[in-house]
Design a protein around this motif. Structure first.
Motif, short mmCIF file in Angstrom:
data_model
loop_
_atom_site.label_atom_id
_atom_site.label_comp_id
_atom_site.label_asym_id
_atom_site.label_seq_id
_atom_site.Cartn_x
_atom_site.Cartn_y
_atom_site.Cartn_z
N ALA A 250 -0.15 -7.30 -1.68
CA ALA A 250 -1.00 -6.15 -1.45
C ALA A 250 -0.60 -4.97 -2.32
N PHE A 251 -1.57 -4.10 -2.55
CA PHE A 251 -1.36 -2.86 -3.29
C PHE A 251 -1.92 -1.72 -2.45
N CYS A 252 -1.02 -0.99 -1.81
CA CYS A 252 -1.41 0.15 -0.98
C CYS A 252 -1.13 1.45 -1.73
N TYR A 253 -2.06 2.37 -1.67
CA TYR A 253 -1.89 3.68 -2.29
C TYR A 253 -1.78 4.72 -1.19
N PHE A 254 -0.76 5.56 -1.29
CA PHE A 254 -0.43 6.51 -0.23
C PHE A 254 -0.85 7.92 -0.63
N GLY A 255 -1.68 8.55 0.19
CA GLY A 255 -2.13 9.90 -0.12
C GLY A 255 -2.96 9.97 -1.38
N LYS A 256 -3.79 8.98 -1.63
CA LYS A 256 -4.63 8.97 -2.82
C LYS A 256 -5.80 9.94 -2.63
N ALA A 257 -5.87 10.96 -3.47
CA ALA A 257 -6.92 11.98 -3.42
C ALA A 257 -6.93 12.75 -2.10
N ARG A 258 -5.87 12.63 -1.31
CA ARG A 258 -5.73 13.37 -0.06
C ARG A 258 -4.26 13.77 0.10
N ASN A 259 -4.02 14.89 0.76
CA ASN A 259 -2.66 15.34 1.02
C ASN A 259 -2.19 14.75 2.35
N ILE A 260 -1.81 13.47 2.32
CA ILE A 260 -1.32 12.77 3.51
C ILE A 260 -0.17 11.85 3.10
N GLU A 261 0.57 11.34 4.10
CA GLU A 261 1.73 10.49 3.83
C GLU A 261 1.37 9.02 3.69
N VAL A 262 0.39 8.57 4.44
CA VAL A 262 0.19 7.14 4.67
C VAL A 262 -0.84 6.53 3.73
N GLU A 263 -1.04 5.23 3.87
CA GLU A 263 -1.95 4.51 2.98
C GLU A 263 -3.40 4.84 3.30
N ASN A 264 -4.18 5.10 2.24
CA ASN A 264 -5.61 5.33 2.43
C ASN A 264 -6.47 4.59 1.42
N ASP A 265 -5.85 3.67 0.68
CA ASP A 265 -6.59 2.83 -0.27
C ASP A 265 -5.80 1.53 -0.44
N VAL A 266 -6.41 0.39 -0.10
CA VAL A 266 -5.67 -0.87 -0.04
C VAL A 266 -6.49 -2.01 -0.63
N THR A 267 -5.84 -2.83 -1.45
CA THR A 267 -6.40 -4.10 -1.90
C THR A 267 -5.35 -5.17 -1.69
N ALA A 268 -5.73 -6.23 -0.98
CA ALA A 268 -4.78 -7.31 -0.66
C ALA A 268 -5.38 -8.66 -1.03
N PHE A 269 -4.54 -9.55 -1.52
CA PHE A 269 -4.91 -10.92 -1.85
C PHE A 269 -4.08 -11.86 -1.00
N VAL A 270 -4.74 -12.83 -0.34
CA VAL A 270 -4.02 -13.75 0.54
C VAL A 270 -4.25 -15.20 0.15
N GLU A 271 -3.29 -16.03 0.53
CA GLU A 271 -3.41 -17.48 0.36
C GLU A 271 -3.28 -18.14 1.71
N TYR A 272 -4.17 -19.12 1.96
CA TYR A 272 -4.15 -19.87 3.21
C TYR A 272 -3.47 -21.22 3.03
N GLU A 273 -3.04 -21.78 4.13
CA GLU A 273 -2.33 -23.07 4.11
C GLU A 273 -3.20 -24.18 3.53
N ASN A 274 -4.53 -24.08 3.72
CA ASN A 274 -5.44 -25.15 3.26
C ASN A 274 -5.79 -25.03 1.78
N GLY A 275 -5.21 -24.03 1.09
CA GLY A 275 -5.50 -23.83 -0.33
C GLY A 275 -6.53 -22.76 -0.59
N GLY A 276 -7.20 -22.27 0.45
CA GLY A 276 -8.16 -21.21 0.29
C GLY A 276 -7.49 -19.88 0.00
#
Length: 376
Positions: free
Chosen positions: A207-233
């Motif tokens: 995952a790629f989380c961006y913290f306080g992107k375009a906002r004055n905050i501490e936590v993540e507010n923009d996220v892109t995640a890639f996952v792999e499943y056991e079945n190959g999906g």
């Protein structure tokens, strides 16, 4: 038991939201007997808006220990969810817990263990499971109609929040106050539905989380995640609070076609034969399996919060199976914890995550935040 005597802890937006349909008598078998909140403003609100027979407690523990209460709806800040639920289990109270299940999975796992030995009915307020669109998707996947899952893709970016929203409370969007951002506050329902509808949890993610992107905050507010499943999906999850206009589009691709949920519609692009079978027999280089596009009819009402509450009451009174068992709250939280941990470590994360490592890193950010605020 004729009725379940229910108390609500927390009179913020969610607590008042549940009170609205409860006071209108829209949940059969539920008798509202008590509320609890630590603020003077909530006490005044309760005095002005609730029937006199509804008791007001200034401390959650008083409500939990009251012999007049059979079940508790917990609507408090995130960190307190597992703690209050465990106290309810100790006092033999049924629990309906607002999302998220907690902030970190180690605490939620302890809650689940306490629930397992309690003998009470424990449910999560995953109201989106009452949406016929997602119920139909789950049915099509579970029945095998879509075949083996190859890919999932959810873009959920219509959570726009301004700086004014974040500035409205000093606890908002802080590691100590909320424990996270868009993953914990806005997207828990989608994280739950993402794995619930396809009955799959990833084996690992990046995952790629961006913290306080375009906002004055501490936590993540923009996220892109890639996952792999056991079945190959594989799968992708994208969410943010800084886009306007936003998108809410969920795609699930299987060996028998593709389902897309968007704009309150479910469209099934159905293959007449599975891609696997077609690939084995075809002698064409650029052909494709025959595909029918179907607007799947969706029946039933989306009863949302009220529906989950009714299901919880029915489970207590009539042993009705739970639509959102409380123990399943850890699944969506595992995904959000893993996304943060992957970003913090700048690496892949295997599921289930290293819960001690996540908690250590979270506490480190809480301490760093305290130091910054102390300097200010």
């Amino acid at each position: 038991m004729k009725n379940v005597r229910v108390g609500i802890i927390g009179l913020g937006n969610m607590g008042k939201g549940h009170l609205s349909y409860i006071l209108e008598g829209k949940v059969s078998g539920l008798e509202l007997v008590a509320v609890a909140d630590v603020t003077d403003a909530a006490k005044q609100w309760a005095k002005e808006h609730l029937p006199q027979e509804v008791a007001f407690f200034e401390q959650p523990q008083q409500l939990i220990e009251s012999p007049t209460v059979d079940g508790v709806i917990v609507c408090t800040p995130h960190y307190s969810h597992p703690e209050l639920a465990i106290e309810c289990f100790k006092h033999n109270k049924h629990v309906l817990l607002e999302k998220p299940a907690g902030v970190y999975t180690k605490q939620v796992r302890e809650m689940n263990e306490a629930a397992a030995g309690s003998g009470v009915v424990f449910s999560m307020m995953y109201n989106q499971r009452m949406n016929p669109l997602y119920q139909k998707l789950k049915n099509l996947v579970d029945s095998g109609e879509l075949g083996d899952i190859r890919r999932t893709n959810w873009i959920i970016t219509d959570w726009y929040r301004s700086q004014h929203y974040y500035d409205s409370g000093s606890w908002r969007a802080t590691w100590e106050g909320e424990g996270g951002g868009v993953l914990l506050n806005q997207s828990p329902h989608q994280l739950d539905l993402w794995q619930w509808t396809v009955s799959l949890m990833p084996k690992r993610l990046r995952a790629f989380c961006y913290f306080g992107k375009a906002r004055n905050i501490e936590v993540e507010n923009d996220v892109t995640a890639f996952v792999e499943y056991e079945n190959g999906g594989t799968g992708v999850f994208i969410t943010t609070t800084i886009e306007a206009p936003g998108t809410n589009r969920f795609e699930v691709v299987g060996t028998r076609g593709k389902i897309v949920i968007e704009n309150d519609k479910l469209v099934f692009s159905r293959l007449r034969e599975s891609e696997t079978e077609y690939n084995e027999r075809t002698t064409e280089s650029f052909g494709k399996p025959e595909c029918w596009t179907i607007d799947v009819p969706i029946q039933g009402e989306n009863t949302g919060h009220r529906g989950i509450t009714q299901n919880w009451i029915d489970a207590i009174l009539h042993d009705t199976p739970l639509i959102a068992p409380g123990e399943e709250g850890i699944n969506g939280l595992m995904l959000s914890n893993a996304m943060l941990l992957s970003t913090w470590n700048d690496d892949w994360v295997e599921l289930p995550i290293d819960e001690d490592q996540f908690l250590e890193q979270l506490q480190q950010r809480i301490e760093e935040s305290r130091k910054v605020r102390g300097e200010q």
